[in-house]
Design an enzyme around this catalytic site. Structure first.
Site, PDB file in Angstrom:
ATOM      1  N   LYS A  87     -10.982  11.325  23.805  1.00  0.00           N
ATOM      2  CA  LYS A  87     -11.906  10.430  23.084  1.00  0.00           C
ATOM      3  C   LYS A  87     -11.410  10.197  21.657  1.00  0.00           C
ATOM      4  O   LYS A  87     -11.454   9.064  21.150  1.00  0.00           O
ATOM      5  CB  LYS A  87     -13.311  11.053  23.057  1.00  0.00           C
ATOM      6  CG  LYS A  87     -13.984  11.047  24.420  1.00  0.00           C
ATOM      7  CD  LYS A  87     -15.266  11.875  24.437  1.00  0.00           C
ATOM      8  CE  LYS A  87     -15.852  11.916  25.853  1.00  0.00           C
ATOM      9  NZ  LYS A  87     -17.074  12.724  25.948  1.00  0.00           N
TER      10      LYS A  87
ATOM     11  N   GLN B 255     -20.585  16.925  22.519  1.00  0.00           N
ATOM     12  CA  GLN B 255     -19.959  17.097  23.832  1.00  0.00           C
ATOM     13  C   GLN B 255     -20.749  18.132  24.648  1.00  0.00           C
ATOM     14  O   GLN B 255     -21.018  19.228  24.178  1.00  0.00           O
ATOM     15  CB  GLN B 255     -18.498  17.551  23.648  1.00  0.00           C
ATOM     16  CG  GLN B 255     -17.732  17.731  24.932  1.00  0.00           C
ATOM     17  CD  GLN B 255     -17.481  16.419  25.682  1.00  0.00           C
ATOM     18  OE1 GLN B 255     -17.226  15.379  25.079  1.00  0.00           O
ATOM     19  NE2 GLN B 255     -17.588  16.452  26.998  1.00  0.00           N
TER      20      GLN B 255
ATOM     21  N   ASP C 192     -24.140   8.233  22.582  1.00  0.00           N
ATOM     22  CA  ASP C 192     -24.280   8.351  24.036  1.00  0.00           C
ATOM     23  C   ASP C 192     -25.619   7.832  24.543  1.00  0.00           C
ATOM     24  O   ASP C 192     -25.844   7.789  25.756  1.00  0.00           O
ATOM     25  CB  ASP C 192     -24.134   9.826  24.449  1.00  0.00           C
ATOM     26  CG  ASP C 192     -22.685  10.206  24.727  1.00  0.00           C
ATOM     27  OD1 ASP C 192     -21.944   9.341  25.224  1.00  0.00           O
ATOM     28  OD2 ASP C 192     -22.306  11.357  24.450  1.00  0.00           O
TER      29      ASP C 192
END
Ligand code: NDP
Length: 307
Positions: free
Chosen positions: A53, A97, A120
């Site tokens: 990422k 994460q 997200d």
């Protein structure tokens, strides 16, 4: 006739190029879009995902930073870091994460990220916005799938869509996005009775299960579009031969690495019965990272225009 491959690498590259262009445009305002990734503990798979990422975001001109915390990090240390990132003007997007180490409750920390920086789309406010069809960040995997449909000209409106899996990160948000695009949506899960019969009704069949090649030919309507989100390991030669036949490249990969990736749908059934399908690997995976970049730039632009 075998189904057309929906090439996630190619589509993902196009999404990334658009995100890079938008990042360049944003940077004219004085600074690039900023992404902060928080990695807690030492889960090897998470470390690999985070590296990917960060690399992709830097290539797109996004200023990205990783905050690595030990597995022994306390709730107040992690909360403190998130609060600092929430206040940092150069950070537009925060990614926590998952999974977190035992003892840290993911839902508590996802809710601690400011909704305007929640790349997200997992903050309860953004989940609510998604349910209500309001603009806001959407979870990257389902958002990537919808973007792929758009770019590949796959008709969602009026279609019969079946989503297998009801997780908060894939199944549920994907079902909502399909519904907002006027599909008639059925969501299946581990208690669904006669899963193949329900799946056979689908014009668009999406699987996010986590079971190697579980969905077979009896579950795919001839000519359906199949989107296979699952990423599972085939770990015996017998499995590899069952899933891929005598595919020499797959067998070589298996012998080199001790496994090869397989989705939730049997690869031969998917290729033979669908009109179009996402391969594993090289289908949905690259779309997920691409949408992280797109979401980051979108959050930067939204914060800037909100002043
Ligand atoms: P979860 O484990 O959170 O959810 C799995 C879902 O599948 C659950 O809703 C579960 O039902 C359902 N399920 C499990 N077994 C069956 C069964 N036998 N029949 C019908 N439904 C079943 O997984 P995720 O959504 O997080 O991930 C799913 C897969 O997608 C994984 O392989 C993951 O690695 C992959 N993935 C890939 C991404 C990518 O970028 N390519 C991104 C995210 C995930 P129930 O709710 O009843 O338990």
């Amino acid at each position: 006739m075998p189904g057309r491959i929906l090439d996630g690498k190619k589509i993902g590259a196009a999404i990334r190029a658009d995100a890079a262009e938008a990042a360049r445009e944003f940077a004219r305002s004085g600074r690039p879009p900023g992404l902060a990734v928080v990695l807690v503990g030492d889960d090897p798979a998470s470390a690999i995902y985070v590296r990917g990422k960060i690399k992709a975001s830097r290539e797109a001109g996004i200023a990205s930073e990783t905050h690595r915390l030990a597995a022994t990090t306390t709730a107040s240390e992690l909360g403190g870091l998130l609060d600092r990132l929430n206040r940092d003007e150069a950070v537009d997007a925060i990614l926590l994460q998952l999974p977190l180490p035992d003892g840290l409750d993911a839902s508590e920390f996802l809710a601690r990220i400011r909704p305007e920086k929640d790349v997200d789309g997992f903050h309860p406010e953004n989940v609510g916005r998604l349910v209500a069809g309001l603009p806001g960040p959407c979870p990257c995997t389902p958002a990537g799938i919808m973007e792929m449909f758009r770019r590949e000209g796959i008709q969602v409106k009026g279609s019969r869509a079946v989503v297998v899996g009801r997780s908060d990160i894939v199944g549920k948000p994907l079902a909502l996005l399909l519904l907002h695009q006027h599909a008639t949506v059925t969501v299946c899960h581990s208690r669904t009775r006669d899963l193949p019969a329900v799946c056979r009704e689908a014009d668009i069949l999406c699987t996010a299960i986590g079971r190697p090649a579980m969905v077979g030919a009896d579950a795919i309507r001839e000519g359906a579009v199949v989107v296979d989100v699952g990423m599972n390991r085939a770990e015996t030669e017998e499995q590899v031969r069952d899933f891929f036949g005598d595919d020499d490249r797959r067998l070589a990969r298996f012998r080199r690495n001790g496994y090869t990736l397989v989705g939730d749908v049997h690869p031969v059934a998917m290729r033979e019965r669908s009109s179009a399908y996402t391969p594993v690997p090289g289908g949905v995976g690259p779309l997920t990272i691409a949408m992280l970049l797109a979401n980051t730039v979108a959050l930067a632009v939204a914060r800037q225009s909100a002043g």
